[in-house]
Enzyme design. Sequence first.
Site, PDB file in Angstrom:
ATOM      1  N   CYS A 155       0.840  -1.193   0.000  1.00 44.59           N
ATOM      2  CA  CYS A 155       0.000   0.000   0.000  1.00 44.59           C
ATOM      3  C   CYS A 155       0.879   1.249   0.000  1.00 44.59           C
ATOM      4  O   CYS A 155       1.750   1.401   0.869  1.00 44.59           O
ATOM      5  CB  CYS A 155      -0.909   0.014   1.225  1.00 44.59           C
ATOM      6  N   CYS A 183      -1.406   6.024   6.799  1.00 45.88           N
ATOM      7  CA  CYS A 183      -2.678   5.476   7.259  1.00 45.88           C
ATOM      8  C   CYS A 183      -2.430   4.563   8.459  1.00 45.88           C
ATOM      9  O   CYS A 183      -1.513   3.733   8.442  1.00 45.88           O
ATOM     10  CB  CYS A 183      -3.346   4.697   6.124  1.00 45.88           C
ATOM     11  N   CYS A 217     -10.634 -11.811  20.844  1.00 51.46           N
ATOM     12  CA  CYS A 217     -10.017 -10.891  19.893  1.00 51.46           C
ATOM     13  C   CYS A 217      -8.899 -10.097  20.552  1.00 51.46           C
ATOM     14  O   CYS A 217      -8.178  -9.366  19.867  1.00 51.46           O
ATOM     15  CB  CYS A 217     -11.064  -9.953  19.294  1.00 51.46           C
ATOM     16  N   GLU A 250      -6.638 -13.245  16.609  1.00 54.51           N
ATOM     17  CA  GLU A 250      -7.701 -13.953  17.339  1.00 54.51           C
ATOM     18  C   GLU A 250      -7.069 -15.187  17.979  1.00 54.51           C
ATOM     19  O   GLU A 250      -6.181 -15.802  17.383  1.00 54.51           O
ATOM     20  CB  GLU A 250      -8.799 -14.373  16.363  1.00 54.51           C
TER      21      GLU A 250
END
Length: 387
Positions: free
Chosen positions: A61, A67, A340, A375
């Site tokens: 990216c 970001c 999570c 997770e």
Amino acid sequence: ITALTNLGLGLGRVDGWVVMVPYCLPGERVRARVWRNHANHSQADLVEVLKKSPQRVEAQCPLFGECGGCQYQHLSYEGQLAFKRAQIAELLERIGGIEAPVGEVVHSGHTYGYRAKLTPHWPQPRAGEFLPVGFLHVNSRTRVVDVPYCPIATDAINTVLPKAAARLRSFNPPPKRGGTLLLRESDEGVCTDFKAVITSTVCGVRYRHIAGEFFQNNPFVLPLLVEHVKKQAGAISARFLVDAYCGVGLFALALADGFEKTVGVEINAAAVELARQNAQLNDKKNCAFVVGQAQAIFSEIDFAGQNTVIIIDPPRAGATPEFLQQLVALKPRRIVYVACDPATQARDAKILCESGYSVADVTPFDLFPQTRHIENVITFDARPVSG
């Protein structure tokens, strides 16, 4: 840089003083610029990598580093999996006081293009200025980086994203405040309405759920997670299953055929209603769903603990002390804990192990490649009562 933190930051020391530097890897030597000092460490920006790690790769990216959505695009995927697995073991030992073997991280191979839900933000519009639609800048709580394409989102979402942003910018008059868009892929396509009821199919079971509310958003790894929970819950031939924090019935409905009776417990009444609809939709006649109260979560459960498996999948904050007290009092034969946040899971694991349970299995699942999130599923068995 000697280590990675669980926030994905590189940790280095200068004359014994800890400096946190993003986007660098253990073994690297870097030049960094300190921008904030704290009582026991400093935060710095990465200026230059002087000596590269063999695990360093080129980010896919162009916005990586601006970001704040991803932390690990500069780390090989094999390196990401190894670090996340080691992180689970470290948290269990440091927070939970538990030494247990951690299985290989389960992944789907979709390291990009996997995310089926995206929630881009926009700031308060300013007259005459371009309106960015995307995610917060890594060093800001208010500055939004414009994201016209997100490599970790599915192709369908990336098709809709620029159209949704253009529509927002075309409003006349423009929005008065900042806000958030929704792009959620489901069986019906990409939904942009937070309140819409949509359908997602997992392991052959159809789930109706509200688009803007929680439902796992990696459709490639989620079936693997469900099958693992199914295997762990069914391994001891228990008669009954309780799915606590059940939401719209993800685990309860997927596992119902293996049990005499299954009950889902959830404090959100709207989710319980959808779970009941999902039971009818999938013809799961041995499934019931109840609204649990914080003070008496299992009040409608009439199963004997020794014949029962309980699945818990709490929010990021982990299980509440009241819930754990009631869980231990019920004394289920097996507990399958889906988390999570492995740190709060390790905290809860310590309580369970001090209350008569032992760890039978630890298996992480990489639902969020290129990010620091992981997770984790821990299976606990009730220890035999001596005497």
